[in-house]
Design a protein around this motif. Sequence first.
Motif, PDB file in Angstrom:
ATOM      1  N   GLU A  89     -34.801 101.510 -45.880  1.00 50.36           N
ATOM      2  CA  GLU A  89     -35.974 100.760 -45.432  1.00 50.36           C
ATOM      3  C   GLU A  89     -36.822 100.221 -46.576  1.00 50.36           C
ATOM      4  OE1 GLU A  89     -38.262 102.957 -42.620  1.00 50.36           O
ATOM      5  OE2 GLU A  89     -36.562 103.301 -41.264  1.00 50.36           O
ATOM      6  N   LYS A  90     -37.208 101.080 -47.509  1.00 50.85           N
ATOM      7  CA  LYS A  90     -38.114 100.647 -48.569  1.00 50.85           C
ATOM      8  C   LYS A  90     -38.108 101.670 -49.694  1.00 50.85           C
ATOM      9  CE  LYS A  90     -42.015 102.922 -46.273  1.00 50.85           C
ATOM     10  NZ  LYS A  90     -43.367 102.768 -45.698  1.00 50.85           N
ATOM     11  N   VAL A  91     -38.527 101.229 -50.868  1.00 55.26           N
ATOM     12  CA  VAL A  91     -38.729 102.141 -51.987  1.00 55.26           C
ATOM     13  C   VAL A  91     -39.740 101.509 -52.942  1.00 55.26           C
ATOM     14  CG1 VAL A  91     -36.821 101.244 -53.411  1.00 55.26           C
ATOM     15  CG2 VAL A  91     -37.612 103.597 -53.721  1.00 55.26           C
ATOM     16  N   ILE A  92     -40.638 102.341 -53.461  1.00 58.78           N
ATOM     17  CA  ILE A  92     -41.562 101.948 -54.528  1.00 58.78           C
ATOM     18  C   ILE A  92     -41.496 103.024 -55.597  1.00 58.78           C
ATOM     19  CG2 ILE A  92     -43.907 101.312 -55.175  1.00 58.78           C
ATOM     20  CD1 ILE A  92     -44.473 100.799 -52.206  1.00 58.78           C
ATOM     21  N   ILE A  93     -41.138 102.641 -56.803  1.00 61.50           N
ATOM     22  CA  ILE A  93     -40.968 103.581 -57.906  1.00 61.50           C
ATOM     23  C   ILE A  93     -41.844 103.152 -59.072  1.00 61.50           C
ATOM     24  CG2 ILE A  93     -39.329 104.221 -59.741  1.00 61.50           C
ATOM     25  CD1 ILE A  93     -37.244 104.710 -57.697  1.00 61.50           C
ATOM     26  N   ALA A  94     -42.475 104.125 -59.722  1.00 60.79           N
ATOM     27  CA  ALA A  94     -43.237 103.883 -60.952  1.00 60.79           C
ATOM     28  C   ALA A  94     -42.576 104.645 -62.086  1.00 60.79           C
ATOM     29  CB  ALA A  94     -44.681 104.331 -60.785  1.00 60.79           C
ATOM     30  N   ARG A  95     -42.350 103.956 -63.193  1.00 60.64           N
ATOM     31  CA  ARG A  95     -41.756 104.594 -64.377  1.00 60.64           C
ATOM     32  C   ARG A  95     -42.658 104.322 -65.574  1.00 60.64           C
ATOM     33  NH1 ARG A  95     -36.494 106.159 -62.870  1.00 60.64           N
ATOM     34  NH2 ARG A  95     -35.459 104.803 -61.344  1.00 60.64           N
ATOM     35  N   LYS A  96     -42.868 105.367 -66.369  1.00 63.38           N
ATOM     36  CA  LYS A  96     -43.789 105.277 -67.494  1.00 63.38           C
ATOM     37  C   LYS A  96     -43.039 105.122 -68.806  1.00 63.38           C
ATOM     38  CE  LYS A  96     -47.887 107.526 -69.448  1.00 63.38           C
ATOM     39  NZ  LYS A  96     -48.707 108.765 -69.464  1.00 63.38           N
TER      40      LYS A  96
ATOM     41  N   VAL B 154     -36.100  97.979 -62.843  1.00 66.07           N
ATOM     42  CA  VAL B 154     -36.934  99.180 -62.926  1.00 66.07           C
ATOM     43  C   VAL B 154     -36.504 100.226 -61.913  1.00 66.07           C
ATOM     44  CG1 VAL B 154     -39.295 100.073 -62.631  1.00 66.07           C
ATOM     45  CG2 VAL B 154     -38.901  97.927 -63.864  1.00 66.07           C
ATOM     46  N   VAL B 155     -36.161  99.786 -60.697  1.00 68.19           N
ATOM     47  CA  VAL B 155     -35.762 100.735 -59.658  1.00 68.19           C
ATOM     48  C   VAL B 155     -34.512 101.502 -60.072  1.00 68.19           C
ATOM     49  CG1 VAL B 155     -34.930 100.951 -57.278  1.00 68.19           C
ATOM     50  CG2 VAL B 155     -36.828  99.422 -57.792  1.00 68.19           C
ATOM     51  N   PHE B 156     -33.547 100.828 -60.701  1.00 73.48           N
ATOM     52  CA  PHE B 156     -32.294 101.461 -61.102  1.00 73.48           C
ATOM     53  C   PHE B 156     -32.377 101.903 -62.563  1.00 73.48           C
ATOM     54  CE2 PHE B 156     -29.701  98.727 -57.908  1.00 73.48           C
ATOM     55  CZ  PHE B 156     -30.199  99.502 -56.866  1.00 73.48           C
ATOM     56  N   GLU B 157     -32.131 103.185 -62.786  1.00 73.14           N
ATOM     57  CA  GLU B 157     -32.188 103.747 -64.148  1.00 73.14           C
ATOM     58  C   GLU B 157     -30.783 103.823 -64.743  1.00 73.14           C
ATOM     59  OE1 GLU B 157     -31.260 106.427 -67.012  1.00 73.14           O
ATOM     60  OE2 GLU B 157     -31.147 107.310 -64.995  1.00 73.14           O
ATOM     61  N   SER B 158     -30.651 103.324 -65.989  1.00 75.34           N
ATOM     62  CA  SER B 158     -29.375 103.358 -66.693  1.00 75.34           C
ATOM     63  C   SER B 158     -29.626 103.278 -68.191  1.00 75.34           C
ATOM     64  CB  SER B 158     -28.490 102.179 -66.253  1.00 75.34           C
ATOM     65  OG  SER B 158     -27.243 102.197 -66.917  1.00 75.34           O
ATOM     66  N   GLY B 159     -29.021 104.163 -68.955  1.00 78.28           N
ATOM     67  CA  GLY B 159     -29.231 104.189 -70.403  1.00 78.28           C
ATOM     68  C   GLY B 159     -28.739 102.937 -71.102  1.00 78.28           C
TER      69      GLY B 159
END
Length: 634
Positions: free
Chosen positions: A552-559, A506-511
Amino acid sequence: MKLLSMKQTLIFLSFILSSFVINAQELISPNGKIKVVLNLPSKNASHGCFFKALYKVENQFVEVLPDSKLGINRTDEQFVNNLQFINESKPITIHDKYEMICGKRQLCENFGTEKTFSFENSNHQPLNIVFRVYNNGIAFRYVFPNHSDATKNISSEETTYTLPDETNRWMQPYERSYENFYPLTQTGIDDKNKQDWGFPALFKVNNQSLWGLISEADITENNCAAKLNNGQNKNQYQVIYPATAVATLPWNSQWHTIILGNLSKIVESTLITDVSSSNTLKETKWIKPGAVSWIYWANNHGSKDYKKVVEYIDFAVEMNWPYVLIDWEWDVMGNGGDINDAVNYAKSKGIKPLMWYNSGTIWMDPTPNDRLQTAEKRTKEFEWLNKIGVFGIKVDFFAGDQQDMMKYYIDILKDAAKYHLMVNFHGATAPRGWSRTYPNLMTTEAVYGAEWYNNNQVLTDKAAAHNVTLPFTRNVIGSMDYTPVTFSNSQHPHITSYAHELALSVVFESGLQHFADRPSAYQSLPAEPKDFLKQVPVTWDDTKLIDGYPEEKVIIARKKGNQWYIAGLNGKEESQTLLVKFDFLGKGTHSFQLIKDGKDSTSFSSEIIKVKKGDTLKMECLPRGGFVGVIKPK
């Protein structure tokens, strides 16, 4: 000697200054947050042109980029220190909406204000500099507007981005494959004392929660791709061409882009595609992003073993993934079948095959080599691929950023589209907006990704901090074929947690999302993470950065549809509590199906939590750990 009076001195100084300074010209974003100030040479002066960028914080503009030089050179004329300002256009509103097939959101809006500044050099040759200011950034380009049948050589730029002293910056030391890390530095010098840097380049404004990401977009056959160099001054990054670009006039450069704002503005921005040329394809229903079963990583080898290819096709069926990539050496496939047998077997199972090619532009062993370098060769190969039933190609090992390579990339995209073939570029330049112009471009490598576990020990220790940095750097500018989500080990081990690896989906976007591990590793997963990988999307309706900081950190939301997928990564070597704020949710109570770190790095913990808008959830992560989950409406 006659002394000047005070009045005469002031008049004299005023005359001298008038030769070098004019009224600054301004351009402001539609929301009033970003301002560009141009210091332009006057009609009776001959010196350079500079711009500065400012961002409004609490009703005051903060300087993000101090005076930064503009200018460009042809072999026959220079347009730098001999410029005379002629006039400026009225502001023009740029506003259009467009759809992306893959990327951080489907519906995008190109909304900004444009102004053109016209100059002449000392030989009365014209140059326009076009600026656009958006709500989340700045773009500018050079234009030679006059028409000429003569060929002109665009030799170099004087464009130089100036950063304040001790600015924190995360920049990738330049490699033609763009496969490197983004180390934090304040000195502008990497550990090998090199001062060439690839796009994109991230920096943080001193003592402010303001960030900038420098890159470029909308490169055509008339351009080469550039890099940055700060060899003359550690805080001044000049745009450097790899070679002369050859063109006839009129001509324009690529768009130089600077995304500005807080980190959410950086991560969520579509500025790279906003300024790129519109979709050139009349019909795109055949373009289908999806998950891919990938043979190379676990075996550190290509696809010459037919039975091994069959194993990955069967696994794609099991995981409900639509594609299988048949990697290098398919031209010498044996052990029970050849490439035609492999393609036919995939189709018989309802799996769409993709196939690997060597671009042939540099010497490399993997075959097939040199089947795409001319239009005639591409026509022959693509007709054959259509005949046997292949849906896309992965093209590898490109030879740099010079103009001939830009033309080669674009020629491949154009010709592949004629035969309804999707494209994945590997060993390639970083994305520069082509996914909007040629939407059959599904993804690009240009990243130090999981396949480096095959090559050396470096990624083992650096992966967690690197993975946390990529959402703020490389993945901002386009789809990224990192080939993620590995639980077993290849040639060298990984020490990120299993939940961290799962969250990369989810963090990494790729078609085209190439899931890299061997079938047995996925088959041995507990039901919850395995089921998650069977249904996780690869395209998104929207993207939100919930929290994060490079390394350090990452939080991503994808719809996707009416569901939100949330993923978080801990980039540190010690445990960390991540705070998930659900401010982006709609009304009502929602079900959050969560998969997180278990008791150790190779186990999971799963639960279902009820959440609503405004809630904050504390997520305990192991060292190099993570979590992922799906939020569904009740």
